[in-house]
Design a protein around this motif. Sequence first.
Motif, PDB file in Angstrom:
ATOM      1  N   SER A  89       0.831  -1.195   0.000  1.00  0.00           N
ATOM      2  CA  SER A  89       0.000   0.000   0.000  1.00  0.00           C
ATOM      3  C   SER A  89       0.870   1.251   0.000  1.00  0.00           C
ATOM      4  CB  SER A  89      -0.906   0.002   1.236  1.00  0.00           C
ATOM      5  OG  SER A  89      -1.445   1.286   1.438  1.00  0.00           O
TER       6      SER A  89
ATOM      7  N   LEU B 287       3.002   4.744  -6.689  1.00  0.00           N
ATOM      8  CA  LEU B 287       3.360   5.870  -7.547  1.00  0.00           C
ATOM      9  C   LEU B 287       3.943   7.004  -6.716  1.00  0.00           C
ATOM     10  CD1 LEU B 287       0.192   5.771  -9.788  1.00  0.00           C
ATOM     11  CD2 LEU B 287       2.522   5.103 -10.414  1.00  0.00           C
ATOM     12  N   GLY B 288       3.539   7.054  -5.444  1.00  0.00           N
ATOM     13  CA  GLY B 288       4.089   8.065  -4.540  1.00  0.00           C
ATOM     14  C   GLY B 288       5.603   7.974  -4.460  1.00  0.00           C
TER      15      GLY B 288
ATOM     16  N   TYR C 119      -5.331   8.661  -8.978  1.00  0.00           N
ATOM     17  CA  TYR C 119      -4.295   7.628  -8.977  1.00  0.00           C
ATOM     18  C   TYR C 119      -4.482   6.686 -10.169  1.00  0.00           C
ATOM     19  CZ  TYR C 119      -0.771   5.044  -6.260  1.00  0.00           C
ATOM     20  OH  TYR C 119       0.386   4.465  -5.807  1.00  0.00           O
TER      21      TYR C 119
ATOM     22  N   SER D  62       2.909   9.021   0.771  1.00  0.00           N
ATOM     23  CA  SER D  62       3.739   7.860   0.527  1.00  0.00           C
ATOM     24  C   SER D  62       3.512   6.763   1.573  1.00  0.00           C
ATOM     25  CB  SER D  62       5.210   8.268   0.510  1.00  0.00           C
ATOM     26  OG  SER D  62       5.993   7.195   0.079  1.00  0.00           O
TER      27      SER D  62
ATOM     28  N   SER E 298      -1.036  -0.423  -4.261  1.00  0.00           N
ATOM     29  CA  SER E 298      -1.524   0.752  -3.530  1.00  0.00           C
ATOM     30  C   SER E 298      -3.001   1.004  -3.812  1.00  0.00           C
ATOM     31  CB  SER E 298      -0.743   2.008  -3.920  1.00  0.00           C
ATOM     32  OG  SER E 298       0.604   1.854  -3.587  1.00  0.00           O
TER      33      SER E 298
ATOM     34  N   SER F  58      -5.405  -0.924  -1.831  1.00  0.00           N
ATOM     35  CA  SER F  58      -5.597  -0.504  -0.436  1.00  0.00           C
ATOM     36  C   SER F  58      -6.526   0.703  -0.356  1.00  0.00           C
ATOM     37  CB  SER F  58      -4.259  -0.198   0.232  1.00  0.00           C
ATOM     38  OG  SER F  58      -3.749   1.045  -0.181  1.00  0.00           O
ATOM     39  N   MET F  59      -6.560   1.503  -1.400  1.00  0.00           N
ATOM     40  CA  MET F  59      -7.502   2.630  -1.409  1.00  0.00           C
ATOM     41  C   MET F  59      -8.924   2.122  -1.593  1.00  0.00           C
ATOM     42  SD  MET F  59      -5.534   5.208  -3.926  1.00  0.00           S
ATOM     43  CE  MET F  59      -3.779   5.397  -3.811  1.00  0.00           C
TER      44      MET F  59
HETATM   45  N1  PHE Z   1       1.170   5.302  -0.570  1.00  0.00           N
HETATM   46  C1  PHE Z   1       0.709   5.182  -1.905  1.00  0.00           C
HETATM   47  C2  PHE Z   1       1.851   5.561  -2.848  1.00  0.00           C
HETATM   48  O1  PHE Z   1       2.896   5.929  -2.423  1.00  0.00           O
HETATM   49  C3  PHE Z   1      -0.514   6.004  -2.153  1.00  0.00           C
HETATM   50  C4  PHE Z   1      -1.592   5.870  -1.139  1.00  0.00           C
HETATM   51  C5  PHE Z   1      -2.046   6.966  -0.451  1.00  0.00           C
HETATM   52  C6  PHE Z   1      -2.163   4.623  -0.862  1.00  0.00           C
HETATM   53  C7  PHE Z   1      -3.024   6.870   0.514  1.00  0.00           C
HETATM   54  C8  PHE Z   1      -3.168   4.508   0.087  1.00  0.00           C
HETATM   55  C9  PHE Z   1      -3.583   5.619   0.774  1.00  0.00           C
HETATM   56  O2  PHE Z   1       1.682   5.518  -4.023  1.00  0.00           O
END
Ligand code: PHE
Length: 448
Positions: free
Chosen positions: A18, A22-23, A99, A221, A314, A317-318
């Motif tokens: 998660s 892309l972050g 995203y 992230s 990721s 998880s969203m």
């Molecule tokens: N952490 C994920 C990323 O870096 C993005 C994300 C944000 C996922 C919030 C879940 C909740 O790409």
Amino acid sequence: MRENWTSKAGFILAATGSAVGLGNLWKFPYTVGMNGGGAFVLIYLFLVFVIGIPLMLTAITLGRKTQLSVYGAYKSIDRRWTFVGALGVICSFIVLAFYSTVGGWTLYYFKTALLGDLVTTDSEALQKIFHDLMTSPGNLIFYQTIFLLATALIVLKGIQQGIEKYSKWMMSSLFILLLMITVRSLTLPGSMEGIKYLFIPDFSMVTPTVLKNALGQMFFSLSIGMGSMITYGSYLSKKINLLHSAVMIPILDTSVALIAGLAIIPAVFAFGFEPSEGPSLMFITLPAVFASMPMGNLFAILFFILVIFAAITSSISMLEIAVSYFVDERKTSRNHATIITTSIIYVLGIPASLSLSGYYPINVGHLSLFDLYDQLSSNILLTTGAFFMTIFVGWVLKPKNAIAEIESSSIHFRLAPIWSVLVRYVLPIAILTILIESYRNFFQALFH
Ligand code: PHE
């Protein structure tokens, strides 16, 4: 019975899946580039240790204690705080809407690499590939749709057979691929410039905006602030050591961000691109790197597979935030919940994709819809959610109850007093201070 992860490793890989996305691979390198390099990296690392790790612990503890979706977690402890859970669910729709746009771009790049059309050192040609995609509504919609469908299919299968299983193998292959690519990037002539840029801080570049960007980037992230970690924590059994996980996940996530920086920024210098290029950085510069290496096309294909894996682990998880809300609170089946939530995201997400194409410019104030979602989520919604979470755990749930939950898996939490002070006083004040700057910036970007 609520499903559980099969093991601690399964949970850590899913949660790291998660976090790593892309972050790390797309946003981190260009955000470093737009915020002056080394000083930003240093501030970022500091924030991960002082704010990120304590809040990671807070989030997974809240999830495991309540064994509920983010909405239910807040509601079950104090009904008046349900709005924070609701904010998380709403936020998950908005974040996934943009995203999945970028997720679609990575699929398109994967296809272009497969066809052998991506790998060239001609920077104009590379800019053209990106520009052509941005101005092709058909491609944007098609690839975003595929990305969302893949996300939905995994979530549909549930925790063990879906999220955990796919996160495990996708994350393991990701680590191997990323290392291979970094070694190549670091051995390019001229890469030393990039390493200096990343690690030698120039503090004259630090402004309140840089600080705000570092904090927003960190929450994004680490997937903190909208409930992914609360939701994933809710599938943890009472035996798991939360402390260990809360430290491991941010360390793994930050390592991947730094490695991605090392893979991308030195190459930017080696080929004479600008590190402050912005969102197109990864898409425009990396293919040039691949072009300069033996078997470059193969590396390009592998790299985009890696990005797709990172993005999907990721995005699931969203989606799970919203799906678990419908399953827990509305008593819908997982299938129904997945269909409802994916459809909502689709309706929000397609206009975001199109807002970038010259044909359908959709603007809100001075921002395209895509930028609006992006800025709203990383700079406003996640930070606001994280702020409420510390207040909630610090003053409503109370640290002593959270500590009891942490220690229920027969471990002793030695740093509990420090953590309590952080959660009650230091973090809310620190986050609020930066949040004010974020709101100011956001409205400025929107209206001026
Ligand atoms: N952490 C994920 C990323 O870096 C993005 C994300 C944000 C996922 C919030 C879940 C909740 O790409």
